[in-house]
Design an enzyme around this catalytic site. Sequence first.
Site, PDB file in Angstrom:
ATOM      1  N   GLY A  69     -11.422  -0.094   4.257  1.00  0.00           N
ATOM      2  CA  GLY A  69     -10.694  -0.510   3.044  1.00  0.00           C
ATOM      3  C   GLY A  69     -11.631  -0.593   1.854  1.00  0.00           C
ATOM      4  N   ASN A  70     -11.211  -1.256   0.795  1.00  0.00           N
ATOM      5  CA  ASN A  70     -12.087  -1.438  -0.373  1.00  0.00           C
ATOM      6  C   ASN A  70     -11.740  -2.759  -1.062  1.00  0.00           C
ATOM      7  OD1 ASN A  70     -10.044  -0.907  -2.575  1.00  0.00           O
ATOM      8  ND2 ASN A  70      -9.909   1.030  -1.452  1.00  0.00           N
ATOM      9  N   HIS A  71     -12.519  -3.104  -2.098  1.00  0.00           N
ATOM     10  CA  HIS A  71     -12.400  -4.434  -2.714  1.00  0.00           C
ATOM     11  C   HIS A  71     -11.305  -4.555  -3.775  1.00  0.00           C
ATOM     12  CE1 HIS A  71     -15.805  -6.071  -0.675  1.00  0.00           C
ATOM     13  NE2 HIS A  71     -16.597  -5.092  -1.098  1.00  0.00           N
ATOM     14  N   ALA A 116      -6.299   1.875  -5.571  1.00  0.00           N
ATOM     15  CA  ALA A 116      -7.582   2.429  -5.110  1.00  0.00           C
ATOM     16  C   ALA A 116      -7.333   2.992  -3.713  1.00  0.00           C
ATOM     17  CB  ALA A 116      -8.632   1.337  -5.085  1.00  0.00           C
TER      18      ALA A 116
END
Length: 233
Positions: free
Chosen positions: A41-43, A109
């Site tokens: 995943g990402n922030h 994102a």
Amino acid sequence: PENIVSFIENDIVKGLPLFNKKVLITAGPTYEAIDPVRFIGNHSSGKMGFEIAKKAASLGAQVYLVTGPSYQTVSHSLIKRIDVVSAEEMYKEVHNYFSSVDIAILSAAVADYKPKNVATNKIKKSSNSMSIELVKTQDILASLGSIKEQQFLVGFALETNNELENAQGKLQRKNFDFIVLNSLRDKGAGFNHDTNKVTILNKAGKTKQFELKSKVAVATDIVEELKTLLNKK
Ligand code: CTP
């Protein structure tokens, strides 16, 4: 009393600048499963997309907000929230709505790669190193750019270097009407901040630089830009 309030709301909404417009917005990260308990995943917090959704709805638009996993909350009669987890699910939901909307703003994102195979059982540790083969996800924005008709398409770009050049390239390649650029070199911009600093580039080659401000204020700038360009159409 609910009927009276709803009657007044329905009447007020008719006078708003985005009344009768349908807006599709993507927000947040996507999670790409590795096994039943792990993911890539990402922030991204989703805040930018949620603020744009709230702003568009406050101006009378019917909003479809397709969001990856996010703690953001929203409660507005004109916002329909559609929760998804992976890039593939986001792709499907976005394509469900795209043909019926006037504007699509893709601020999510989205993961560019996902594990080729998802393990059915939790992966146990064994050797000292392991590798996971990744394959590309579908580019949602590019897929919309290639089929768009009357829709107005807005993309985002998060860059660390050659920002303007890269954003201009994406704008042309993916067929957007305008692109919102964030640079990770700017303090307080991008992921996991309540603030953002953006530059908007449009198809005609015009750029507009904005100061560092709250994401609520940035959402207003983006929606204002949208209104101006829609009026010129
Ligand atoms: N995007 C998308 N689907 C993807 C990847 C990105 O819809 N699978 C959208 C994002 O929501 C964003 C825009 O495309 O609006 C730009 O994303 P970015 O990852 O910066 O662009 P890429 O073309 O993937 O370029 P890069 O090589 O810099 O990752």
